[in-house]
Design a protein around this motif. Structure first.
Motif, PDB file in Angstrom:
ATOM      1  N   LYS A 122      31.350  38.054  40.257  1.00  0.00           N
ATOM      2  CA  LYS A 122      31.824  37.397  41.476  1.00  0.00           C
ATOM      3  C   LYS A 122      33.052  36.540  41.160  1.00  0.00           C
ATOM      4  N   PRO A 123      34.202  36.763  41.857  1.00  0.00           N
ATOM      5  CA  PRO A 123      35.395  35.947  41.605  1.00  0.00           C
ATOM      6  C   PRO A 123      35.250  34.565  42.228  1.00  0.00           C
ATOM      7  N   VAL A 124      35.856  33.561  41.575  1.00  0.00           N
ATOM      8  CA  VAL A 124      35.809  32.197  42.096  1.00  0.00           C
ATOM      9  C   VAL A 124      37.056  31.856  42.906  1.00  0.00           C
ATOM     10  N   ALA A 125      38.130  32.616  42.711  1.00  0.00           N
ATOM     11  CA  ALA A 125      39.374  32.375  43.447  1.00  0.00           C
ATOM     12  C   ALA A 125      40.178  33.664  43.436  1.00  0.00           C
ATOM     13  N   VAL A 126      41.076  33.776  44.388  1.00  0.00           N
ATOM     14  CA  VAL A 126      41.915  34.977  44.507  1.00  0.00           C
ATOM     15  C   VAL A 126      43.373  34.526  44.551  1.00  0.00           C
ATOM     16  N   ILE A 127      44.181  35.189  43.745  1.00  0.00           N
ATOM     17  CA  ILE A 127      45.614  34.936  43.730  1.00  0.00           C
ATOM     18  C   ILE A 127      46.306  36.113  44.405  1.00  0.00           C
ATOM     19  N   GLY A 128      47.115  35.843  45.412  1.00  0.00           N
ATOM     20  CA  GLY A 128      47.752  36.917  46.172  1.00  0.00           C
ATOM     21  C   GLY A 128      49.240  36.719  46.343  1.00  0.00           C
ATOM     22  N   GLY A 129      49.919  37.851  46.511  1.00  0.00           N
ATOM     23  CA  GLY A 129      51.363  37.803  46.747  1.00  0.00           C
ATOM     24  C   GLY A 129      52.011  39.086  46.275  1.00  0.00           C
ATOM     25  N   PRO A 130      53.315  39.121  46.167  1.00  0.00           N
ATOM     26  CA  PRO A 130      54.239  38.039  46.531  1.00  0.00           C
ATOM     27  C   PRO A 130      54.616  38.029  48.013  1.00  0.00           C
ATOM     28  N   ASN A 131      54.224  39.096  48.745  1.00  0.00           N
ATOM     29  CA  ASN A 131      54.617  39.171  50.151  1.00  0.00           C
ATOM     30  C   ASN A 131      53.733  38.280  51.009  1.00  0.00           C
ATOM     31  N   SER A 132      54.305  37.774  52.069  1.00  0.00           N
ATOM     32  CA  SER A 132      53.541  36.914  52.964  1.00  0.00           C
ATOM     33  C   SER A 132      52.414  37.675  53.643  1.00  0.00           C
ATOM     34  N   ASP A 133      52.664  38.959  53.941  1.00  0.00           N
ATOM     35  CA  ASP A 133      51.627  39.742  54.622  1.00  0.00           C
ATOM     36  C   ASP A 133      50.393  39.923  53.747  1.00  0.00           C
ATOM     37  N   VAL A 134      50.587  40.022  52.438  1.00  0.00           N
ATOM     38  CA  VAL A 134      49.439  40.138  51.536  1.00  0.00           C
ATOM     39  C   VAL A 134      48.512  38.943  51.722  1.00  0.00           C
ATOM     40  N   CYS A 135      49.095  37.761  51.701  1.00  0.00           N
ATOM     41  CA  CYS A 135      48.295  36.547  51.845  1.00  0.00           C
ATOM     42  C   CYS A 135      47.698  36.440  53.241  1.00  0.00           C
ATOM     43  N   LEU A 136      48.433  36.869  54.247  1.00  0.00           N
ATOM     44  CA  LEU A 136      47.948  36.781  55.617  1.00  0.00           C
ATOM     45  C   LEU A 136      46.759  37.711  55.834  1.00  0.00           C
ATOM     46  N   PHE A 137      46.900  38.973  55.430  1.00  0.00           N
ATOM     47  CA  PHE A 137      45.806  39.931  55.616  1.00  0.00           C
ATOM     48  C   PHE A 137      44.619  39.565  54.735  1.00  0.00           C
ATOM     49  N   MET A 138      44.904  39.082  53.544  1.00  0.00           N
ATOM     50  CA  MET A 138      43.839  38.667  52.623  1.00  0.00           C
ATOM     51  C   MET A 138      43.043  37.514  53.224  1.00  0.00           C
ATOM     52  N   ALA A 139      43.769  36.555  53.859  1.00  0.00           N
ATOM     53  CA  ALA A 139      43.096  35.396  54.438  1.00  0.00           C
ATOM     54  C   ALA A 139      42.211  35.772  55.615  1.00  0.00           C
ATOM     55  N   ASN A 140      42.567  36.837  56.334  1.00  0.00           N
ATOM     56  CA  ASN A 140      41.748  37.274  57.478  1.00  0.00           C
ATOM     57  C   ASN A 140      40.322  37.586  57.050  1.00  0.00           C
ATOM     58  N   ILE A 141      40.173  38.124  55.839  1.00  0.00           N
ATOM     59  CA  ILE A 141      38.848  38.507  55.342  1.00  0.00           C
ATOM     60  C   ILE A 141      38.227  37.388  54.517  1.00  0.00           C
ATOM     61  N   LEU A 142      38.996  36.886  53.540  1.00  0.00           N
ATOM     62  CA  LEU A 142      38.402  35.994  52.544  1.00  0.00           C
ATOM     63  C   LEU A 142      38.143  34.596  53.081  1.00  0.00           C
ATOM     64  N   SER A 143      38.906  34.150  54.090  1.00  0.00           N
ATOM     65  CA  SER A 143      38.681  32.802  54.616  1.00  0.00           C
ATOM     66  C   SER A 143      37.350  32.703  55.342  1.00  0.00           C
ATOM     67  N   ILE A 144      36.838  33.835  55.801  1.00  0.00           N
ATOM     68  CA  ILE A 144      35.512  33.823  56.447  1.00  0.00           C
ATOM     69  C   ILE A 144      34.456  33.366  55.449  1.00  0.00           C
ATOM     70  N   TYR A 145      34.651  33.779  54.195  1.00  0.00           N
ATOM     71  CA  TYR A 145      33.694  33.432  53.144  1.00  0.00           C
ATOM     72  C   TYR A 145      34.152  32.219  52.334  1.00  0.00           C
ATOM     73  N   LYS A 146      35.165  31.518  52.842  1.00  0.00           N
ATOM     74  CA  LYS A 146      35.655  30.283  52.224  1.00  0.00           C
ATOM     75  C   LYS A 146      36.092  30.483  50.781  1.00  0.00           C
ATOM     76  N   PHE A 147      36.696  31.638  50.522  1.00  0.00           N
ATOM     77  CA  PHE A 147      37.259  31.896  49.205  1.00  0.00           C
ATOM     78  C   PHE A 147      38.529  31.068  49.022  1.00  0.00           C
ATOM     79  N   PRO A 148      38.636  30.308  47.949  1.00  0.00           N
ATOM     80  CA  PRO A 148      39.924  29.666  47.645  1.00  0.00           C
ATOM     81  C   PRO A 148      40.971  30.743  47.332  1.00  0.00           C
ATOM     82  N   GLN A 149      42.104  30.658  48.006  1.00  0.00           N
ATOM     83  CA  GLN A 149      43.172  31.647  47.820  1.00  0.00           C
ATOM     84  C   GLN A 149      44.458  30.912  47.465  1.00  0.00           C
ATOM     85  N   ILE A 150      45.161  31.464  46.511  1.00  0.00           N
ATOM     86  CA  ILE A 150      46.425  30.863  46.075  1.00  0.00           C
ATOM     87  C   ILE A 150      47.538  31.871  46.318  1.00  0.00           C
ATOM     88  N   ALA A 151      48.480  31.496  47.172  1.00  0.00           N
ATOM     89  CA  ALA A 151      49.628  32.349  47.483  1.00  0.00           C
ATOM     90  C   ALA A 151      50.791  31.946  46.599  1.00  0.00           C
TER      91      ALA A 151
END
Length: 846
Positions: A122-151
């Motif tokens: 199980k990951p504790v955090a997700v690092i995403g990028g470099p495009n803004s859409d990557v972080c945006l689409f990633m946040a649509n799913i992972l923010s539901i589960y309160k995953f810390p995400q670093i753009a």
């Protein structure tokens, strides 16, 4: 890590190398599929993933990275989607980002979202990028589960506060970047620019919210064009017309500077816009490109042999980067055999070195076999950079931020579980890490402060390309945001390499040429405020800087030079004795003084002769003395005006001339009374004598003295500077204090002159061989003519010539009195003594 690795089909693993370099375990979920859908079918995913990469460990950090790879055709949906995915695609699709995000929520190799039975992975955090859409689409799913995400790339435009709360941005605030670009434009005085930006909504906001701030600081835009992101190679032909139109507009633009605002893969679109020969023929677009920090050079296979000169001389904004010790050696020693589980590395190796490994799944016709011992440092920079770039450095700091946050957690989250003997990291919930990440701050291994709340700075990068398929990024400046909103800006102009057509001269980017000193700007109606005409400054005004809105007057003691670009000190002038005009007038005054003194001497010597005694000898002496003083009075007008000379020269002149003219008037009246008194029973006899003449002189002189006294008591003359009359000269003069009083003095003197002239005119035919009336008439005619001419001449001249006019009038009028009244008598006294007898005094009528 070179960003070239993040920009080809196989480079996702190399993005991981930044994390692996620090000894951390992670999961990388690539966003896109590569060539072999067969292996993808094995895990039964809707869109295949050619490779996944994982290392075991207590805690995992996942990475969702945007990949760029090629596809020859658009999906047609006429056959199975996996069969249509055999070729690679430029850009990414949201579906793959959602897929990668849901895969994090599934048990490894079993795609069942929201079901994860292996807590070990199980990951504790997700690092995403470099495009803004990557972080945006990633946040649509992972923010539901309160995953810390670093753009680590572009900031995602999130309107949902619940999603944004779990996304930590390690990329500096974009507003700071725009202000830095504005400072760059202002530094080089580039006020006429073009803008290319992506045609999707987040970047359209850049046009409507950021660019107006540029206009407020004097920046104008020749064009603002949307550029479409190329998704498929097959689209290039269909987009040819639009690309050609955009390319022609950019090429014909007079703006030398163009801001390119986009995502990391926008560099490919820019290259196509510039570098396709069929668009431009032999002439290609040559501009100074200012590239935003979100963009970078992308090493996709079809660019490998392309001409890199399109980016030569460009300036790019980059997140501040420092060299990490050991990273260069880490990449140099990386070999496919060192990590057999990393399929990304093998695929990259084959594409980078143009070779094949045995049993390779890549559909490549290369006959060269890979040994695995090839050296990465031998690759051109356009294929692979050993240097850590800005995006790599951001990933590096992001992983360290997670590590420091995890280190902070045991003292609180696991404190209550210390009695179990050891901390159970397996039961850590990802949402527990969020508040530690939010407040994390630390110094990384190169000594820089890292914090999500810290406004880090940007580097200004100058691109230099070479013929061997390589380029060099040179740091030429820095944008420091520590004191924002006061941005620290520093740049080394001499270190910048400009595009070839500028011949290393500092380029200008203006709507029209600068208005040089001596000219001012004139707005052209209907055009932008950066476009204007240059008009010469009017007479008397200058402009001493370029592009001045208006010309201005010089200080009073200065005047414009010929080019009207600076002020020259005015010459201080006055009628001095060393001046040729002053010398001649002073000489004339002294000569006339000597002549008058000689006449006086003759009259004193022959004072007992009849001609001297006739008509009141005292009046004769008084007139001669006043003429002596009048000639000396003229000298008061020559030389530098001072307080004493200014006070007394006009008043002395007025009083002395009043005495002289009143003496002439007394002589005329005496002559008239003398002949009128000879008539029988005349009552005028009692007025004959010296007392009448003296009374006339005293009365007239007293009036003039009174006028002069009032003048000196109320508005006395004073030394003054006339800076207006002459453009190039400062006239040092005596200000009369009151023009009215000055003309009162002249007026009274004129009144006496007219009275003398009239009385002499009526007495001119009296029967007397020594009658002075006719000579007085001529003298007063000359006197009045001089002073009548004096007024317009005096008013029409300025400076020393105005003073000279007055001196000449004094000398001419005094000389007229002297000549017409006394020269005939001197002639008789000296040359015709036989006529200087009493019987000649009276001629009887026939």
């Amino acid at each position: 890590m070179g960003e070239a690795l993040v920009n080809i089909c196989l480079d996702g693993a190399f993005a991981c190398k930044v994390m692996l370099f620090m000894g951390l375990t992670l999961i990388l979920l690539p966003q896109m599929a590569c060539k072999t859908p067969v292996e993808s079918k094995k895990i039964n995913l809707p869109f295949g993933m050619h490779h996944t990469y994982q290392q075991s460990g207590d805690l995992h950090i996942a990475g969702i990275l945007s990949q760029i790879f090629l596809s020859a055709d658009r999906l047609t949906y006429k056959k199975h989607p996996l069969d249509e995915m055999e070729s690679d695609v430029i850009n990414f699709l949201a579906s793959w980002t959602f897929l990668a995000s849901m895969k994090l929520l599934s048990t490894w190799n079993n795609f069942i979202p929201n079901y994860k039975c292996d807590t070990q992975n199980k990951p504790v955090a997700v690092i995403g990028g470099p495009n803004s859409d990557v972080c945006l689409f990633m946040a649509n799913i992972l923010s539901i589960y309160k995953f810390p995400q670093i753009a680590y790339g572009s900031a995602p435009p999130m309107d949902d506060k619940n999603q944004a709360a779990f996304v930590h941005q390690i990329f500096p605030n974009e507003e700071h970047q725009y202000m830095g670009i504005l400072q760059l434009l202002l530094h080089f005085q580039w006020s006429w620019i073009g803008v290319l930006y992506l045609d999707d909504n987040p970047w359209k906001k850049f046009r409507h919210t950021v660019l107006p701030k540029f206009s407020q600081r004097g920046i104008c835009f020749d064009f603002m064009l949307e550029i479409t992101q190329i998704t498929f190679l097959s689209e290039v032909e269909t987009m040819k017309e639009g690309l050609l139109k955009t390319a022609n507009l950019v090429k014909k633009s007079t703006a030398n500077v163009v801001i390119v605002h986009g995502e990391i893969q926008t560099m490919i679109t820019l290259r196509m816009l510039i570098d396709i020969p069929e668009y431009h023929g032999d002439s290609r677009i040559s501009k100074i490109w200012i590239v935003t920090a979100q963009m970078d050079f992308t090493s996709v296979p079809f660019q490998r042999y392309g001409d890199l000169s399109f980016i030569h001389g460009a300036l790019s904004i980059s997140v501040h980067t420092e060299e990490v010790s050991g990273f260069h050696d880490f990449l140099k020693n990386k070999k496919p055999k060192s990590d057999s589980q990393d399929g990304f590395l093998k695929d990259f190796w084959q594409q980078a070195f143009l070779c094949l490994f045995p049993n390779s799944s890549l559909d490549d016709h290369s006959e060269k076999m890979c040994t695995g011992e090839e050296k990465l440092e031998n690759l051109p920079v356009s294929v692979f950079e050993l240097k850590m770039t800005s995006h790599s450095y951001s990933i590096y700091n992001a992983v360290y931020a997670v590590a420091h946050a995890l280190r902070e957690m045991p003292s609180s989250v696991f404190k209550r579980r210390a009695d179990r003997g050891k901390q159970n990291l397996q039961i850590l919930q990802s949402w527990q890490l969020h508040r530690f990440l939010e407040n994390i701050h630390f110094n990384n291994t190169v000594g820089e402060k890292v914090s999500f709340n810290l406004a880090t700075g940007f580097d200004i990068i100058n691109w230099a390309t070479f013929n061997n398929e390589s380029f060099l990024r040179v740091k030429v400046g820095r944008i420091d945001l520590q004191t924002f909103p006061n941005i620290g800006f520093a740049i080394h102009d001499n270190a910048i390499v400009w595009p070839g057509r500028f011949n290393q001269e500092r380029p200008f980017s203006l709507c029209n040429d600068h208005c040089q000193p001596g000219y001012s700007k004139k707005k052209n109606e209907g055009e932008q405020f950066c476009c204007f005409d240059c008009i010469p400054c009017p007479e008397g005004k200058i402009s001493n800087q370029r592009n001045m809105d208006d010309c201005f007057q010089c200080p009073e003691d200065r005047y414009p030079n010929k080019n009207k670009d600076f002020c020259i000190p005015k010459y201080i002038i006055f009628l001095g004795f060393e001046d040729s005009l002053g010398t001649s007038l002073a000489s004339s005054a002294l000569l006339l003084f000597c002549v008058t003194a000689g006449v006086l001497g003759i009259f004193i010597k022959h004072q007992d002769t009849p001609i001297v005694k006739a008509n009141n000898r005292s009046l004769t002496y008084t007139l001669l003395l006043s003429l002596l003083l009048s000639f000396l009075c003229a000298l008061l007008f020559i030389g530098q005006p001072r307080k004493v000379t200014c006070l007394f020269r006009q008043t002395a002149f007025g009083i002395i001339f009043s005495v002289a003219v009143s003496s002439v008037l007394a002589k005329t009246i005496t002559v008239i009374l003398a002949f009128q008194a000879t008539k029988p029973e005349s009552k005028l006899r009692k007025w004959l004598g010296k007392r009448t003449a003296a009374s006339i002189i005293l009365f007239c002189s007293l009036i003039q003295v009174t006028i002069c006294t009032v003048w000196l008591a109320t508005f006395p003359p004073f030394p003054d500077l006339d800076v207006i009359s002459k453009a190039e000269e400062v006239i040092l003069e005596c200000n009369e204090g009151s023009d009215s009083m000055f003309y009162c003095v002249l007026g009274f003197m004129g009144f006496l002159s007219i009275c003398s002239f009239i009385s002499a005119f009526f007495a001119r035919k009296l029967p007397d061989s020594f009658n002075e009336a006719k000579f007085i008439t001529f003298s007063m005619l000359v006197f009045c003519s001089v002073w009548i001419s004096f007024v317009p001449a005096y008013l029409s001249t300025k400076g020393k010539y105005m003073v000279a006019v007055e001196i000449f009038s004094i000398l001419a009028s005094s000389a007229g009195l002297l000549g017409f009244i006394f020269f005939p008598k001197c002639y008789i006294i000296v040359m015709r003594p036989d006529m200087n007898i009493r019987k000649q005094l009276i001629k009887r009528k026939h």
